[in-house]
Scaffold this motif. Structure first.
Motif, PDB file in Angstrom:
ATOM      1  N   ARG A   3      -5.925  10.052   4.390  1.00 36.20           N
ATOM      2  CA  ARG A   3      -5.117   8.817   3.338  1.00 36.20           C
ATOM      3  C   ARG A   3      -5.810   9.144   1.766  1.00 36.20           C
ATOM      4  O   ARG A   3      -5.602   9.039   0.549  1.00 36.20           O
ATOM      5  CB  ARG A   3      -5.453   7.721   2.639  1.00 36.20           C
ATOM      6  CG  ARG A   3      -4.909   6.571   2.117  1.00 36.20           C
ATOM      7  CD  ARG A   3      -5.056   5.141   2.318  1.00 36.20           C
ATOM      8  NE  ARG A   3      -4.102   4.438   3.339  1.00 36.20           N
ATOM      9  CZ  ARG A   3      -2.961   3.818   3.164  1.00 36.20           C
ATOM     10  NH1 ARG A   3      -2.528   3.464   1.825  1.00 36.20           N
ATOM     11  NH2 ARG A   3      -2.236   3.170   3.608  1.00 36.20           N
ATOM     12  N   VAL A   4      -7.078   9.358   1.922  1.00 37.30           N
ATOM     13  CA  VAL A   4      -8.303  10.036   0.405  1.00 37.30           C
ATOM     14  C   VAL A   4      -8.017  11.500   0.632  1.00 37.30           C
ATOM     15  O   VAL A   4      -7.895  10.965  -0.638  1.00 37.30           O
ATOM     16  CB  VAL A   4     -10.060   9.783   1.656  1.00 37.30           C
ATOM     17  CG1 VAL A   4     -10.968  10.184   0.916  1.00 37.30           C
ATOM     18  CG2 VAL A   4     -10.586   8.338   2.583  1.00 37.30           C
ATOM     19  N   VAL A   5      -7.831  12.249   1.474  1.00 42.82           N
ATOM     20  CA  VAL A   5      -7.030  13.776   0.379  1.00 42.82           C
ATOM     21  C   VAL A   5      -6.302  13.663   0.313  1.00 42.82           C
ATOM     22  O   VAL A   5      -6.142  13.886  -0.809  1.00 42.82           O
ATOM     23  CB  VAL A   5      -7.678  14.753   2.229  1.00 42.82           C
ATOM     24  CG1 VAL A   5      -6.344  15.809   1.580  1.00 42.82           C
ATOM     25  CG2 VAL A   5      -8.729  14.798   2.388  1.00 42.82           C
TER      26      VAL A   5
ATOM     27  N   VAL B  17      -4.495  -5.960   7.469  1.00 43.52           N
ATOM     28  CA  VAL B  17      -3.178  -6.833   6.919  1.00 43.52           C
ATOM     29  C   VAL B  17      -3.023  -6.299   5.508  1.00 43.52           C
ATOM     30  O   VAL B  17      -3.472  -5.500   4.933  1.00 43.52           O
ATOM     31  CB  VAL B  17      -3.971  -9.021   6.962  1.00 43.52           C
ATOM     32  CG1 VAL B  17      -3.651  -9.185   8.902  1.00 43.52           C
ATOM     33  CG2 VAL B  17      -4.109  -8.423   6.171  1.00 43.52           C
ATOM     34  N   GLU B  18      -1.725  -6.612   5.083  1.00 46.10           N
ATOM     35  CA  GLU B  18      -1.268  -5.967   4.739  1.00 46.10           C
ATOM     36  C   GLU B  18      -1.659  -7.088   3.260  1.00 46.10           C
ATOM     37  O   GLU B  18      -1.683  -6.060   1.490  1.00 46.10           O
ATOM     38  CB  GLU B  18       0.070  -6.418   4.552  1.00 46.10           C
ATOM     39  CG  GLU B  18       0.857  -5.089   4.623  1.00 46.10           C
ATOM     40  CD  GLU B  18       2.245  -5.233   5.224  1.00 46.10           C
ATOM     41  OE1 GLU B  18       2.979  -5.887   5.101  1.00 46.10           O
ATOM     42  OE2 GLU B  18       2.336  -4.101   6.408  1.00 46.10           O
ATOM     43  N   GLY B  19      -1.806  -7.738   2.804  1.00 50.65           N
ATOM     44  CA  GLY B  19      -3.021  -8.344   1.278  1.00 50.65           C
ATOM     45  C   GLY B  19      -4.011  -9.921   2.319  1.00 50.65           C
ATOM     46  O   GLY B  19      -3.905  -9.926   3.109  1.00 50.65           O
TER      47      GLY B  19
ATOM     48  N   GLN C 212       1.729   1.999   3.378  1.00 46.74           N
ATOM     49  CA  GLN C 212       2.061   2.308   1.874  1.00 46.74           C
ATOM     50  C   GLN C 212       2.031   1.037   0.935  1.00 46.74           C
ATOM     51  O   GLN C 212       1.742   1.256  -0.180  1.00 46.74           O
ATOM     52  CB  GLN C 212       3.125   3.471   1.786  1.00 46.74           C
ATOM     53  CG  GLN C 212       2.819   4.850   2.370  1.00 46.74           C
ATOM     54  CD  GLN C 212       1.609   5.683   1.833  1.00 46.74           C
ATOM     55  OE1 GLN C 212       0.479   5.328   1.143  1.00 46.74           O
ATOM     56  NE2 GLN C 212       0.256   5.776   3.562  1.00 46.74           N
ATOM     57  N   LYS C 213       2.269  -0.425   1.180  1.00 41.12           N
ATOM     58  CA  LYS C 213       2.972  -1.384   1.059  1.00 41.12           C
ATOM     59  C   LYS C 213       1.319  -1.693  -0.257  1.00 41.12           C
ATOM     60  O   LYS C 213       0.252  -1.125   0.175  1.00 41.12           O
ATOM     61  CB  LYS C 213       3.306  -2.577   1.691  1.00 41.12           C
ATOM     62  CG  LYS C 213       4.058  -2.175   2.358  1.00 41.12           C
ATOM     63  CD  LYS C 213       4.928  -3.354   3.021  1.00 41.12           C
ATOM     64  CE  LYS C 213       5.909  -2.804   3.804  1.00 41.12           C
ATOM     65  NZ  LYS C 213       5.788  -4.109   5.129  1.00 41.12           N
TER      66      LYS C 213
END
Ligand code: ASP
Ligand code: MG
Length: 404
Positions: free
Chosen positions: A26-28, A176-178, A235-236
């Motif tokens: 993800r960072v890359v 968690v998603e948020g 990716q949400k």
């Protein structure tokens, strides 16, 4: 100048090799989009708890300096492994401890405050095009001792670095998603909140929502650094925490909180004269017990009861101190209740709409739940109730305030 983004990954996001590799990808991915990136990581999974437990096997009263020395190692493992995982993907990355990037703190071991951040080191490395990875939760005091920033302190590291480096974005990745209207494990109808104000988030966090460390939100608010809480497993887009939120519909309440980690102490028959409460709470504070809610009624009999809550982990120490103080001020019995829960409703909307307290109490009454203590701020109301009613209370409040 490319945009600078600070990304913080919590312990569950780096719990094993597979997840570390996922974080690296993800960072890359962001690096490939042209961002400058500073990554802050927590210790792998439950490492911090395991280290505390390990120390506990040696002594019940460890030196706080040595505790920080021990706990800070957790984050050092994560930064090094993440750097290696990024190298494997063919990108340049370099890891640092808090001290190495100049996160200076006071000398309050286990709960140090950041006094200054130098960060020249980070700027230099970013200029060289490297991804910079910083160990969360730690700093260094002016006498070069390693300090830690309190549990959940990696959030604070991320926010403080984002502020010091004037980052364009600060993302907090978690499991968690948020931020939800309430804990989805208790109320499956809980909804994810798209945007929430610093004040509301601060209130939710201090009333028990565990997604972010309260101190980190205080700092974000102080420097007006918007935060973006999201899941490292999807990716949400998650929840944005910022200064002001315009909401389409005028929701009265933003979230319902629950905290089952407090205990209630009641000191009976405190003589009603000046100085009693002062002596009691001074003694508690001198012994490092922080007190949350306090209730004392007016006396009609020259004696009155004082009730207060403390973190359950502090309950036994608090009782010891309270007993001593109570004897000195001539108070009566002391009662400890560990079977309590605190439910709260939070929302900026209550500033402009009356009736929130009435609705909350009414909801609890309909469910035959007795209120033992009440506390309010301008954007929250919370009640102490018996723990066995906690989940029912949360679900009915969630429903009655129209959050479902
Ligand atoms: N590892 C530390 C803790 O568990 C810091 C953090 O996770 O933010 O509290
Ligand atoms: Mg952690």
């Amino acid at each position: 100048m490319p945009k600078l983004i600070v990304q913080k990954f919590g312990g569950s996001s780096v719990a094993n090799v597979e997840r570390i590799q996922k974080v690296a990808r993800r960072v890359v991915g962001y690096k490939n989009k042209g961002y400058n990136i500073v990554v802050v990581v927590s210790a792998l999974g439950d490492t911090t708890d395991e280290l505390i437990e390990l120390a506990g096997q040696i002594t019940s009263d460890p030196s706080e300096r040595e505790m920080d020395m021990l706990l800070s190692t957790g984050e050092q493992i994560s930064v090094a492994l993440l750097a290696m995982a990024i190298h494997k993907l063919g990108k340049e990355a370099i890891s640092f401890t808090g001290g190495q990037v100049g996160i200076m703190t006071d000398g309050n071991y286990t709960k140090a405050r950041i006094t200054r951040i130098e960060a020249d080191n980070i700027r230099e490395q970013l200029k060289k095009g490297r991804i910079v990875i910083v160990a969360g939760f730690q700093g260094v005091s002016s006498n070069q001792d390693i300090t830690t920033l309190g549990r959940g302190g990696s959030d604070l590291t991320a926010v403080a670095l984002a502020t010091a480096l004037q980052a364009n974005e600060c993302e907090i990745y978690t499991d968690v998603e948020g931020i939800y209207t309430t804990d989805p494990r208790i109320e499956p109808k809980a909804r994810m909140i798209k945007a929430i104000t610093f004040d509301e988030m601060l209130e939710m966090a201090s009333l028990g929502a565990q997604v972010m460390q309260p101190r980190s939100i205080e700092v974000a608010k102080k420097f007006n650094m918007p935060l973006h809480v999201r899941s490292s497993f999807s990716q949400k887009s998650g929840t944005v925490i910022l200064k002001e939120v315009t909401r389409m519909e005028d929701a009265l309440i933003t979230g319902i909180t629950l905290n089952r980690n407090e205990a209630k102490i009641t000191v009976c028959d405190v003589p009603d004269r000046p100085g009693g409460a002062a002596k009691l709470f001074k003694e508690l504070s001198l012994n490092g017990v922080s007190v949350d809610m306090i209730v004392q009624n007016v006396s009609h009999t020259r004696k009155t009861d004082i009730s207060f809550t403390v973190a359950k982990t502090n309950a036994h120490k608090a009782i010891k101190v309270t007993k001593k103080a109570a004897a000195r001020i001539g108070a009566g019995d002391i009662i400890l209740d560990e079977n309590i829960a605190r439910v709260g409703v939070v929302g900026i909307g209550m500033k402009s709409h009356p009736g929130v307290a009435a609705k909350m109490f009414d909801t609890l009454a309909q469910n035959r739940i007795n209120i033992e203590m009440i506390s309010t701020s301008d954007i929250s109301i919370s009640c102490i109730i018996q723990k066995k009613f906690a989940e029912k209370a949360v679900r009915s409040l969630h429903k009655n305030f129209g959050l479902g």
